[in-house]
Design a protein around this motif. Structure first.
Motif, short mmCIF file in Angstrom:
data_model
loop_
_atom_site.label_atom_id
_atom_site.label_comp_id
_atom_site.label_asym_id
_atom_site.label_seq_id
_atom_site.Cartn_x
_atom_site.Cartn_y
_atom_site.Cartn_z
N ALA A 39 0.89 -1.09 -0.07
CA ALA A 39 0.06 0.05 0.17
C ALA A 39 0.76 1.02 0.05
O ALA A 39 0.46 2.25 -0.70
N ASN A 40 2.08 1.09 0.66
CA ASN A 40 2.64 2.27 0.63
C ASN A 40 3.51 2.76 -0.70
O ASN A 40 3.66 3.57 -1.18
N LEU A 41 3.82 1.40 -1.44
CA LEU A 41 4.47 1.61 -2.55
C LEU A 41 3.32 2.20 -3.70
O LEU A 41 3.80 2.86 -4.54
N VAL A 42 1.91 1.72 -3.64
CA VAL A 42 1.16 1.96 -4.79
C VAL A 42 0.50 3.47 -4.71
O VAL A 42 0.12 3.90 -5.62
N SER A 66 -5.41 0.39 8.93
CA SER A 66 -6.36 1.26 9.69
C SER A 66 -5.21 2.19 10.45
O SER A 66 -5.19 3.54 10.46
N GLN A 67 -4.24 1.64 11.18
CA GLN A 67 -3.15 2.30 11.91
C GLN A 67 -2.13 2.90 11.06
O GLN A 67 -1.61 4.19 11.43
N ALA A 68 -1.99 2.59 9.78
CA ALA A 68 -1.10 3.15 8.98
C ALA A 68 -1.92 4.31 8.20
O ALA A 68 -1.19 4.84 7.28
N ASP A 69 -3.15 4.27 8.25
CA ASP A 69 -4.21 5.22 7.29
C ASP A 69 -3.92 4.94 5.93
O ASP A 69 -3.66 5.76 5.21
N SER A 72 -7.82 2.90 2.46
CA SER A 72 -8.38 3.64 1.24
C SER A 72 -7.86 2.90 -0.06
O SER A 72 -8.33 2.69 -1.19
N ARG A 73 -6.56 2.35 0.16
CA ARG A 73 -5.63 1.98 -0.88
C ARG A 73 -6.00 0.43 -1.27
O ARG A 73 -5.13 0.03 -2.08
N CYS A 74 -6.65 -0.14 -0.08
CA CYS A 74 -6.81 -1.75 -0.24
C CYS A 74 -7.88 -2.20 -0.31
O CYS A 74 -8.96 -1.66 0.16
N ALA A 75 -8.38 -3.38 -0.75
CA ALA A 75 -9.28 -4.22 -0.79
C ALA A 75 -8.98 -5.48 -0.16
O ALA A 75 -8.26 -6.39 -0.70
N VAL A 76 -9.47 -5.46 1.21
CA VAL A 76 -9.02 -6.77 1.72
C VAL A 76 -10.21 -7.90 1.95
O VAL A 76 -11.33 -7.47 2.08
N ILE A 77 -9.84 -8.95 1.40
CA ILE A 77 -10.81 -9.89 0.84
C ILE A 77 -10.76 -11.35 1.33
O ILE A 77 -9.82 -11.92 1.52
N LEU A 78 -11.92 -11.69 2.14
CA LEU A 78 -11.89 -13.03 2.80
C LEU A 78 -12.36 -14.16 1.92
O LEU A 78 -13.62 -14.26 1.23
N ALA A 79 -11.38 -14.43 1.08
CA ALA A 79 -11.40 -15.56 0.21
C ALA A 79 -10.01 -15.99 0.02
O ALA A 79 -8.90 -15.49 0.15
N GLY A 80 -10.18 -17.30 -0.68
CA GLY A 80 -8.82 -17.91 -1.09
C GLY A 80 -8.16 -17.11 -2.29
O GLY A 80 -8.92 -16.54 -3.16
N HIS A 81 -6.85 -17.17 -2.47
CA HIS A 81 -6.25 -16.37 -3.45
C HIS A 81 -6.45 -17.04 -4.77
O HIS A 81 -6.25 -16.37 -5.95
N GLU A 82 -7.25 -18.45 -4.89
CA GLU A 82 -7.44 -18.97 -6.25
C GLU A 82 -8.59 -17.96 -6.81
O GLU A 82 -9.16 -18.27 -8.12
#
Length: 188
Positions: A39-42, A66-69, A72-82
């Motif tokens: 997230a810091n890189l993108v 959240s701690q790093a604010d 907004s740059r991320c979608a955190v998804i409860l699913a397998g990487h497949e």
């Protein structure tokens, strides 16, 4: 010269290719450290898609973002990487996998060869020229050798005119030390 540890070298490889605005994947969110790094890189105009099958990992990743604010740059998804192709429909610049189990969690919940190969194949199909996939392979657990061997067989067969594959490891380590497979797309 100093040889980098496996995780440090994985980050070096990613830093070399990821720029502001890129779309990247954390295929195994885990405790969220790689997701925050990506997230810091993108930057504000980029997007990180982070996947994990364990709610504990999703919670840890969301807390760390959240701690790093950086949420907004991320979608955190409860699913397998497949399932990456279901959620990521744009070209991918880079991806990281930390294979094995979630540190501090149930060690019987591990990455599996079939889902990892599906994810890898899917990400490869969306990887841009110059893009990189970094896989840190921890294999000292039940099923780890099978996953390691399946991945090595798969990447060894990738077409060398289109894809470079690197293996980075310290060969004098004991206890099934992790190693890196890095995949770079050089042609369409």
């Amino acid at each position: 010269m100093k040889l980098e540890r496996v995780l440090d070298y994985a980050h070096t490889l990613l830093e070399d290719v990821i720029s502001e605005g890129d779309c990247v994947v954390d295929a195994t969110a885990g405790n969220g450290y790689d997701t925050v790094f990506l997230a810091n890189l993108v930057g504000n105009s980029g997007k990180v898609y982070a996947f994990d099958i364990q709610q504990q990992a999703i919670n840890a990743t969301n807390d760390r973002l959240s701690q790093a604010d950086l949420t907004s740059r991320c979608a955190v998804i409860l699913a397998g990487h497949e399932e990456v192709a279901t959620y990521v429909t744009t070209p991918i610049k880079a991806a990281i996998f930390n294979l094995g189990y979630l540190p501090g969690a149930d060690h019987t919940i591990v990455t599996k060869p079939n889902t990892t190969l599906t994810a890898l194949d899917s990400i490869l199909s969306q990887l841009v020229i110059g893009g990189v996939i970094v896989m840190i392979i921890y294999y000292g657990h039940d099923g780890g050798l099978e996953e390691r061997d399946a991945l090595l067989t798969f990447v060894a067969a990738l077409p060398q005119k289109k894809i470079n594959v690197l293996r980075y490891e310290f060969i004098n380590q004991k206890n099934a030390a992790p190693f890196i497979i890095a995949i770079e797309r050089i042609k369409a």
